[in-house]
Motif scaffolding. Structure first.
Motif, PDB file in Angstrom:
ATOM      1  N   LEU A  84     -36.773  47.018 -19.350  1.00  0.00           N
ATOM      2  CA  LEU A  84     -37.118  47.833 -20.515  1.00  0.00           C
ATOM      3  C   LEU A  84     -37.004  49.321 -20.215  1.00  0.00           C
ATOM      4  CD1 LEU A  84     -39.982  45.813 -22.181  1.00  0.00           C
ATOM      5  CD2 LEU A  84     -37.870  46.563 -23.250  1.00  0.00           C
ATOM      6  N   GLY A  88     -34.411  51.660 -21.957  1.00  0.00           N
ATOM      7  CA  GLY A  88     -34.970  52.802 -22.675  1.00  0.00           C
ATOM      8  C   GLY A  88     -34.395  54.113 -22.173  1.00  0.00           C
ATOM      9  N   ASN A  89     -34.227  54.218 -20.849  1.00  0.00           N
ATOM     10  CA  ASN A  89     -33.657  55.443 -20.291  1.00  0.00           C
ATOM     11  C   ASN A  89     -32.187  55.586 -20.682  1.00  0.00           C
ATOM     12  OD1 ASN A  89     -33.885  57.821 -18.726  1.00  0.00           O
ATOM     13  ND2 ASN A  89     -32.816  56.809 -17.043  1.00  0.00           N
ATOM     14  N   ARG A  92     -32.165  56.844 -24.107  1.00  0.00           N
ATOM     15  CA  ARG A  92     -32.545  58.258 -24.105  1.00  0.00           C
ATOM     16  C   ARG A  92     -31.333  59.146 -23.815  1.00  0.00           C
ATOM     17  NH1 ARG A  92     -33.883  62.281 -20.468  1.00  0.00           N
ATOM     18  NH2 ARG A  92     -33.139  60.954 -18.790  1.00  0.00           N
ATOM     19  N   VAL A 111     -37.765  55.083 -29.506  1.00  0.00           N
ATOM     20  CA  VAL A 111     -37.395  54.340 -28.300  1.00  0.00           C
ATOM     21  C   VAL A 111     -38.588  54.223 -27.361  1.00  0.00           C
ATOM     22  CG1 VAL A 111     -36.002  54.454 -26.200  1.00  0.00           C
ATOM     23  CG2 VAL A 111     -34.934  54.839 -28.403  1.00  0.00           C
ATOM     24  N   ALA A 112     -39.289  55.353 -27.149  1.00  0.00           N
ATOM     25  CA  ALA A 112     -40.439  55.336 -26.241  1.00  0.00           C
ATOM     26  C   ALA A 112     -41.507  54.381 -26.753  1.00  0.00           C
ATOM     27  CB  ALA A 112     -41.002  56.751 -26.093  1.00  0.00           C
ATOM     28  N   SER A 114     -41.165  51.740 -28.726  1.00  0.00           N
ATOM     29  CA  SER A 114     -40.801  50.323 -28.609  1.00  0.00           C
ATOM     30  C   SER A 114     -40.826  49.875 -27.149  1.00  0.00           C
ATOM     31  CB  SER A 114     -39.437  50.065 -29.248  1.00  0.00           C
ATOM     32  OG  SER A 114     -38.491  50.959 -28.754  1.00  0.00           O
ATOM     33  N   VAL A 115     -40.407  50.751 -26.225  1.00  0.00           N
ATOM     34  CA  VAL A 115     -40.440  50.386 -24.808  1.00  0.00           C
ATOM     35  C   VAL A 115     -41.876  50.155 -24.350  1.00  0.00           C
ATOM     36  CG1 VAL A 115     -40.075  51.286 -22.474  1.00  0.00           C
ATOM     37  CG2 VAL A 115     -38.251  51.461 -24.154  1.00  0.00           C
TER      38      VAL A 115
END
Lengths: 150, 268
Positions: A84, A88-89, A92, A111-112, A114-115
């Protein structure tokens, strides 16, 4: 008397305060987690889909049996966190490359969120999983639970 | 025998038959800031030989058809780096791209390099490009006075040999999708020129340049798409140079080979 300025002012690095360089550590994390994930994911796929009777073996009892072992709990927690954060990164960097202004902030927050949400939920399930919760009626839990064997 | 006979026969029948020029269609992206709101495509037919270059085609348009066509070129021999442009979607030097190497059954599309402000036709504002070039301090930083030679071994020289070839044409930087997005990224050309000094054993400013490129907009924005390596008219392995700089930042030093020179006085 006129004084002549120094021909060029020396570069003062932005990292003079030695704060954490997130871009660098993000880059290193992507490589390190990528190598670990190759092992973890292919190990996961091999055990779940290939060993024994293969994909037909997967049911609630199979998952419960795996998670009875601390080894597979650690394996799955590691896979969850590494994958994850890795994904996620990656999102980003894509957002930073292609979105601008307010839209960028909104997408990064999404994104942050949901991660973090998925990591919290997944970790909660993996650490508190109990196939036979105490006091549950027999028709709601699998057949191998003590409540059904009586 | 028969080949010679045929050649003689055809040359007597049609002199210079084998070197007749052929028609090539150029489709050039034109933009005149005083007239146009948006760039537009315009096509020209030119008579070319296989050995001609795209630059010759542009010259023929400018000199014989439309004098308003604007493009940069200086040496016209692949040394000055003035005439980088996007030819059939790839960044090339017009003076190093031969007509015979392109598919002339189709038109040749020529436009300005991307990611830098368009000024007119094929001319862009190179200032943002040179700004990031200057930011990496592309000059020798040495504390000792230049009283004698700064001796360097063959192995030490070989480390940065590839990146000395840069001619600052901007073909690499303007082919980089990360540079296209917001133009904040240093870009491959600036990193190549930083590489040239970071890995030079005579230079003492490596740490400063590594700090500059360790920035948010530095080497970590490189996505290794290899567009820059593909675009470089000098054949510099640009992506490899960027990776060298990344590795040097992680190590904390360039990791240069030790001098293997034994400085024995030459006996007369």
């Amino acid at each position: 008397m006129t004084t002549i300025d120094a021909p060029r002012s020396p570069h003062t690095p932005a990292t003079a305060t030695r704060k954490v360089n997130w871009e660098k550590w993000g880059w290193i994390y992507m490589r390190a987690s990528g190598i670990l994930l190759v092992v973890l994911i292919f190990g996961h796929l091999f055990v779940n889909l290939f060993l024994g009777t293969g994909v037909r073996a997967i049911d609630f009892a199979f998952v419960a049996g795996k998670w009875a072992s601390p080894f597979w709990k650690v394996w799955d927690v590691a896979m969850l966190w590494l994958a994850l954060i890795h994904g996620g990164n990656g999102m980003r960097t894509v957002i930073n490359d292609y979105a601008h202004g307010r839209g960028r902030t909104v997408l990064l927050v999404l994104v942050a969120a949901s991660v973090i949400g998925l990591i919290v939920l997944g970790t909660l399930v993996l650490t508190t999983f109990d196939p036979c919760p105490a006091g549950a009626p027999g028709n709601l839990v699998p057949s191998f639970c003590p409540v059904n064997s009586k | 025998m028969s080949d010679v006979a045929v050649a003689r026969d055809s040359s007597s029948a049609m002199p210079e038959a084998s070197i007749e020029p052929f028609t090539v269609t150029l489709i050039i992206r034109r933009f005149d800031p005083e007239v146009d709101a948006e760039p537009h495509w315009q096509d020209f037919d030119v008579k070319m030989y296989a050995t001609d270059r795209v630059l010759d085609a542009l010259h023929q348009v400018k000199w014989e058809q439309d004098g308003t066509l604007s493009f940069r070129r200086s040496c016209a021999h692949g040394v000055c780096g003035s005439d980088a442009m996007r030819i059939n979607g790839r960044n090339r030097l017009a003076c190093k791209t031969l007509i015979k190497d392109l598919d002339i059954t189709k038109p040749i599309y020529i436009e300005a390099i991307k990611g830098l402000p368009l000024e007119k036709d094929l001319i862009v504002d190179m200032e943002p490009f040179f700004e990031s070039y200057r930011a990496i301090q592309p000059f020798l930083i040495a504390s000792d006075k230049p009283e004698k030679e700064r001796i360097q071994s063959v192995a030490q020289r070989a480390v940065f040999d590839d990146t000395t070839k840069c001619i600052l044409c901007a073909a690499c930087t303007s082919s980089c999708p990360v540079f296209w997005t917001d133009g904040q990224y240093f870009g491959p050309a600036a990193i190549v020129n930083a590489h040239r000094f970071i890995f030079d054993s005579r230079d003492e400013g490596s740490q400063v340049r590594l700090d500059i490129l360790n920035d948010k907009e530095g080497v970590w924005r490189c996505r290794t798409t290899f567009n820059c390596t593909e675009a470089c008219p000098r054949g510099i392995e640009v992506t490899k140079a960027i990776s060298d700089v990344k590795a040097a930042i992680l190590r904390g030093n360039p990791g240069l080979p030790p001098s293997d020179l034994t400085l024995t006085p030459v006996s007369a």
